[in-house]
Design an enzyme around this catalytic site. Sequence first.
Site, mmCIF file in Angstrom:
data_model
loop_
_atom_site.group_PDB
_atom_site.id
_atom_site.type_symbol
_atom_site.label_atom_id
_atom_site.label_comp_id
_atom_site.label_asym_id
_atom_site.label_seq_id
_atom_site.Cartn_x
_atom_site.Cartn_y
_atom_site.Cartn_z
ATOM 1 N N GLU A 28 -7.019 4.515 8.046
ATOM 2 C CA GLU A 28 -6.724 5.776 7.707
ATOM 3 C C GLU A 28 -7.993 6.682 7.120
ATOM 4 O O GLU A 28 -8.359 7.820 7.372
ATOM 5 C CB GLU A 28 -5.564 6.284 6.648
ATOM 6 N N GLY B 262 2.461 2.082 10.833
ATOM 7 C CA GLY B 262 3.512 3.211 10.523
ATOM 8 C C GLY B 262 3.942 3.712 11.865
ATOM 9 O O GLY B 262 4.640 4.774 11.814
ATOM 10 N N ASN C 96 0.823 -1.292 0.080
ATOM 11 C CA ASN C 96 0.066 0.114 -0.065
ATOM 12 C C ASN C 96 0.923 1.112 0.188
ATOM 13 O O ASN C 96 1.484 1.465 1.188
ATOM 14 C CB ASN C 96 -0.847 -0.254 1.132
ATOM 15 N N TRP C 97 1.033 1.942 -1.192
ATOM 16 C CA TRP C 97 1.805 3.037 -1.162
ATOM 17 C C TRP C 97 1.380 4.321 -0.616
ATOM 18 O O TRP C 97 1.780 5.478 -0.609
ATOM 19 C CB TRP C 97 2.031 3.284 -2.798
ATOM 20 N N LYS C 98 -0.059 4.387 -0.184
ATOM 21 C CA LYS C 98 -0.685 5.362 0.487
ATOM 22 C C LYS C 98 -0.326 6.648 -0.480
ATOM 23 O O LYS C 98 -0.364 6.641 -1.610
ATOM 24 C CB LYS C 98 0.034 5.565 1.799
ATOM 25 N N GLU D 239 -5.226 -5.145 10.745
ATOM 26 C CA GLU D 239 -4.166 -4.111 10.877
ATOM 27 C C GLU D 239 -4.751 -3.544 12.109
ATOM 28 O O GLU D 239 -5.414 -2.446 12.018
ATOM 29 C CB GLU D 239 -4.310 -3.039 9.597
ATOM 30 N N GLY E 172 2.814 -1.162 4.317
ATOM 31 C CA GLY E 172 2.832 0.043 3.965
ATOM 32 C C GLY E 172 4.190 0.776 3.667
ATOM 33 O O GLY E 172 4.819 0.423 2.435
ATOM 34 N N GLY E 173 4.754 1.374 4.532
ATOM 35 C CA GLY E 173 6.041 1.982 4.511
ATOM 36 C C GLY E 173 7.165 1.115 3.798
ATOM 37 O O GLY E 173 7.807 1.628 2.738
ATOM 38 N N HIS F 8 -9.452 0.966 4.994
ATOM 39 C CA HIS F 8 -8.342 1.194 5.715
ATOM 40 C C HIS F 8 -8.305 2.147 6.845
ATOM 41 O O HIS F 8 -9.269 3.188 6.836
ATOM 42 C CB HIS F 8 -7.294 1.791 4.827
ATOM 43 N N SER G 109 3.432 -2.154 10.109
ATOM 44 C CA SER G 109 4.784 -2.318 10.380
ATOM 45 C C SER G 109 5.460 -3.831 10.097
ATOM 46 O O SER G 109 6.741 -4.077 10.725
ATOM 47 C CB SER G 109 5.387 -1.892 11.747
HETATM 48 P P1 PGA Z 1 2.722 0.120 7.589
HETATM 49 O O1 PGA Z 1 1.294 0.511 6.876
HETATM 50 O O2 PGA Z 1 3.390 -1.184 7.178
HETATM 51 O O3 PGA Z 1 3.699 1.226 7.136
HETATM 52 O O4 PGA Z 1 2.867 0.080 9.181
HETATM 53 C C1 PGA Z 1 0.548 -0.718 6.807
HETATM 54 C C2 PGA Z 1 -0.920 -0.287 6.236
HETATM 55 O O5 PGA Z 1 -1.204 0.943 6.648
HETATM 56 O O6 PGA Z 1 -1.270 -0.824 5.526
#
Ligand code: PGA
Length: 251
Positions: free
Chosen positions: A97, A173, A9-11, A167, A233-234, A95, A212
């Site tokens: 967010e 993150g 997930n590149w956000k 998640e 994510g990251g 998600h 993470s």
């Molecule tokens: P993260 O994000 O790996 O940066 O913790 C995961 C996600 O939000 O899908």
Amino acid sequence: MRRTMVAGNWKMHGTRASVAELIDGLRNLNLPKDVEIAVFPSELFIDRVINGLEDAPILVGAQDAAIESKQGALTGEISPEQLVGAGCKFVLIGHSERRLILGESNETLNRKFAAAQASGLTPVLCIGETLEQREAGQTLEVVERQLNAVIDEFGIDVLASAVIAYEPVWAIGTGLTATPQQAQDVHAAIRAQLAQKNPEVAQGVRLLYGGSVKAANAVELFSMPDIDGGLIGGASLNADEFGAICRAAGN
Ligand code: PGA
């Protein structure tokens, strides 16, 4: 057998230059054949990523899609049908967010879920508790409620063509990962909850862990029996790191 999946997930990250570099890096990876791999770029770059990864064993998904499956008058939105036309296979739904920062309700998410499936996109339904909820001992109740929002409206069978991503919000993150056992416990509880309604769907649905995940903790997480891969994510913004996570998911 459930096919392991690793999703990146590149956000809201990326510039024309960094996305071009990431595509190049992804094309050159040595990837395991038994893992389904997908990336979820910002919608701005979806077309470019699909073209760039045409010959690579990497599918593309969207981070969001509209509440209506067909194109029409809905300013600013992108319909699932348009995403399918562009070559997308998946869409993230719910998600944290979007739930927490943008205030997306279960009602909105259900409409997105249904619109996605109506167009042939596979929804990746994201669920998970906040730190406060975990500390109050409400983790299982929260994820059950989030899942039931979909099941109560559409029935459990719709999950046969969906993926679920657990998640924990406190792990996203933050560098704090759920321990493999903590994640496994929630995954097992989710599967047991689904099994009460339909054992076959429960056995078949893929449950990804997200929060993470990096190459250094992926093997341990993915070796747990109810963890069928990860939503990254990251660490998915670095092609080599993402490749290492994909290999950790392979056999
Ligand atoms: P993260 O994000 O790996 O940066 O913790 C995961 C996600 O939000 O899908």
